[in-house]
Design a protein around this motif. Structure first.
Motif, mmCIF file in Angstrom:
data_model
loop_
_atom_site.group_PDB
_atom_site.id
_atom_site.type_symbol
_atom_site.label_atom_id
_atom_site.label_comp_id
_atom_site.label_asym_id
_atom_site.label_seq_id
_atom_site.Cartn_x
_atom_site.Cartn_y
_atom_site.Cartn_z
ATOM 1 N N SER A 183 0.946 -0.889 0.095
ATOM 2 C CA SER A 183 0.071 -0.066 0.170
ATOM 3 C C SER A 183 0.799 1.234 0.012
ATOM 4 C CB SER A 183 -1.141 -0.064 1.138
ATOM 5 O OG SER A 183 -0.391 -0.558 2.427
ATOM 6 N N TYR A 219 -0.442 5.672 -5.159
ATOM 7 C CA TYR A 219 -1.939 5.555 -4.985
ATOM 8 C C TYR A 219 -2.003 7.970 -5.080
ATOM 9 C CZ TYR A 219 -3.054 1.729 -3.210
ATOM 10 O OH TYR A 219 -3.419 0.489 -2.114
ATOM 11 N N SER A 223 -3.261 3.503 -8.522
ATOM 12 C CA SER A 223 -4.423 3.924 -8.608
ATOM 13 C C SER A 223 -4.991 5.363 -8.655
ATOM 14 C CB SER A 223 -5.129 2.789 -7.499
ATOM 15 O OG SER A 223 -6.315 3.368 -6.977
ATOM 16 N N GLU A 224 -6.188 5.654 -8.272
ATOM 17 C CA GLU A 224 -6.676 6.835 -7.808
ATOM 18 C C GLU A 224 -6.828 6.945 -6.720
ATOM 19 O OE1 GLU A 224 -8.015 8.997 -11.799
ATOM 20 O OE2 GLU A 224 -6.615 9.425 -12.702
ATOM 21 N N GLY A 225 -6.905 8.146 -5.918
ATOM 22 C CA GLY A 225 -7.471 7.851 -4.441
ATOM 23 C C GLY A 225 -7.684 7.206 -4.065
ATOM 24 N N VAL A 237 -8.831 4.286 -3.479
ATOM 25 C CA VAL A 237 -9.289 2.525 -3.758
ATOM 26 C C VAL A 237 -7.952 1.603 -3.292
ATOM 27 C CG1 VAL A 237 -9.987 1.368 -5.044
ATOM 28 C CG2 VAL A 237 -11.289 3.377 -5.126
ATOM 29 N N HIS A 238 -7.892 0.498 -2.707
ATOM 30 C CA HIS A 238 -6.979 0.061 -2.778
ATOM 31 C C HIS A 238 -6.498 -1.027 -3.655
ATOM 32 C CE1 HIS A 238 -3.718 -2.971 -0.837
ATOM 33 N NE2 HIS A 238 -4.688 -4.266 -1.323
ATOM 34 N N VAL A 239 -5.452 -0.919 -4.571
ATOM 35 C CA VAL A 239 -4.933 -2.070 -5.943
ATOM 36 C C VAL A 239 -4.163 -2.958 -4.703
ATOM 37 C CG1 VAL A 239 -2.798 -0.332 -6.131
ATOM 38 C CG2 VAL A 239 -3.927 -1.701 -7.808
#
Length: 262
Positions: free
Chosen positions: A122, A127, A160-162, A164-166
């Protein structure tokens, strides 16, 4: 020498936020300085130990406060020498980290390794803001070079944008783990844990350890969003004080990594 570390919160048996540790220490009455000189002496089992008026300092678990490198030991002794009439743990980040490494990380190296590695799943750099345009561009400018470096080492991370977990590819996490394995001593792991938790990015922490950026550049990369907001709305005094304290811990952790590279 009386057991000064029984009175001071200068270490813990587990890794915690170094800023919280310092703030906890600030809530306690500060003990009086009882020594004249802090210096470095050779340890009985090798390495270099900090001594106060010739008597070795010990960690809370009664281990000698020692490190393998004289230069690092001298920097720790300088923290003790710089104390005024009171001994203030908030101004002694190296001492706190060395205590943590000796008393906590030594007996739990694999657990600490796994805790650091979890940041790779993470990482801050993955992000991205979707607006405003200036912030999007600034994140790309400061973050992409470090992600490109990580990719060149086999760790191609997904963005990822924002918030939201990727899910990151397993092969990328394995590549990061391989890099992290280069830092096998308790003190190195303590320093990397500190930098990772302060920046929110294991990629930035490893880049710093590997000499892939200047400390000021990596610190700026970790604070892109914060600095953008400051430019728009101004700086809060309390937030600025908190950031300055975090930066002291960041710089101390970097000094530990530099000592191991020397």
């Amino acid at each position: 020498m009386r057991d000064i570390l029984s009175d001071l919160d200068l270490g813990d048996d587990k890794l915690t936020d170094p800023v919280r540790e310092a703030q906890t220490g600030l809530n306690k009455p500060l003990p009086n300085r009882f020594y004249k000189e802090a210096a470095v002496v050779e340890g009985e089992e090798g390495g270099f130990v900090v001594a106060l008026d010739g008597k070795p300092v010990r960690t809370p678990s009664r281990q000698p406060l020692g490190v393998p490198h004289r230069g690092l030991a001298e920097a720790i002794a300088a923290e003790w020498q710089a104390q005024g009439d009171k001994i203030n743990p908030a101004t002694m980040p190296l001492t706190r980290m060395v205590n943590t490494a000796i008393d906590g990380v030594t007996a739990a190296q694999e657990e600490v390794f796994e805790e650091i590695l979890r940041y790779g799943g993470s990482d801050l750099l993955c992000y991205r803001a979707d607006a405003p345009e200036g912030l999007v561009a600034r994140e790309s400018e400061l973050w992409d070079p470090y992600l490109d470096w990580a990719s060149s080492m086999g760790a191609r991370l997904v963005l990822s944008e924002g918030i939201v977990h990727v899910e990151q590819p397993p092969e990328a996490i394995r590549a990061i783990a391989t890099l992290l394995r280069r830092y096998a001593t308790p003190l190195q792991l303590t320093a990397l844990h500190t930098i990772t938790s302060l920046t929110g990015s294991l990629v930035l922490a490893l880049a710093l350890a590997e000499g892939q950026g200047e400390p000021s550049e990596i610190w700026a990369a970790a604070h892109v969003d914060e600095d953008y907001n400051i430019a728009q709305w101004g700086e809060d005094h309390e937030a600025a004080e908190s950031r300055a304290k975090r930066q002291l811990d960041f710089e101390a952790a970097h000094l530990i990594l530099l000592a191991h590279r020397a």
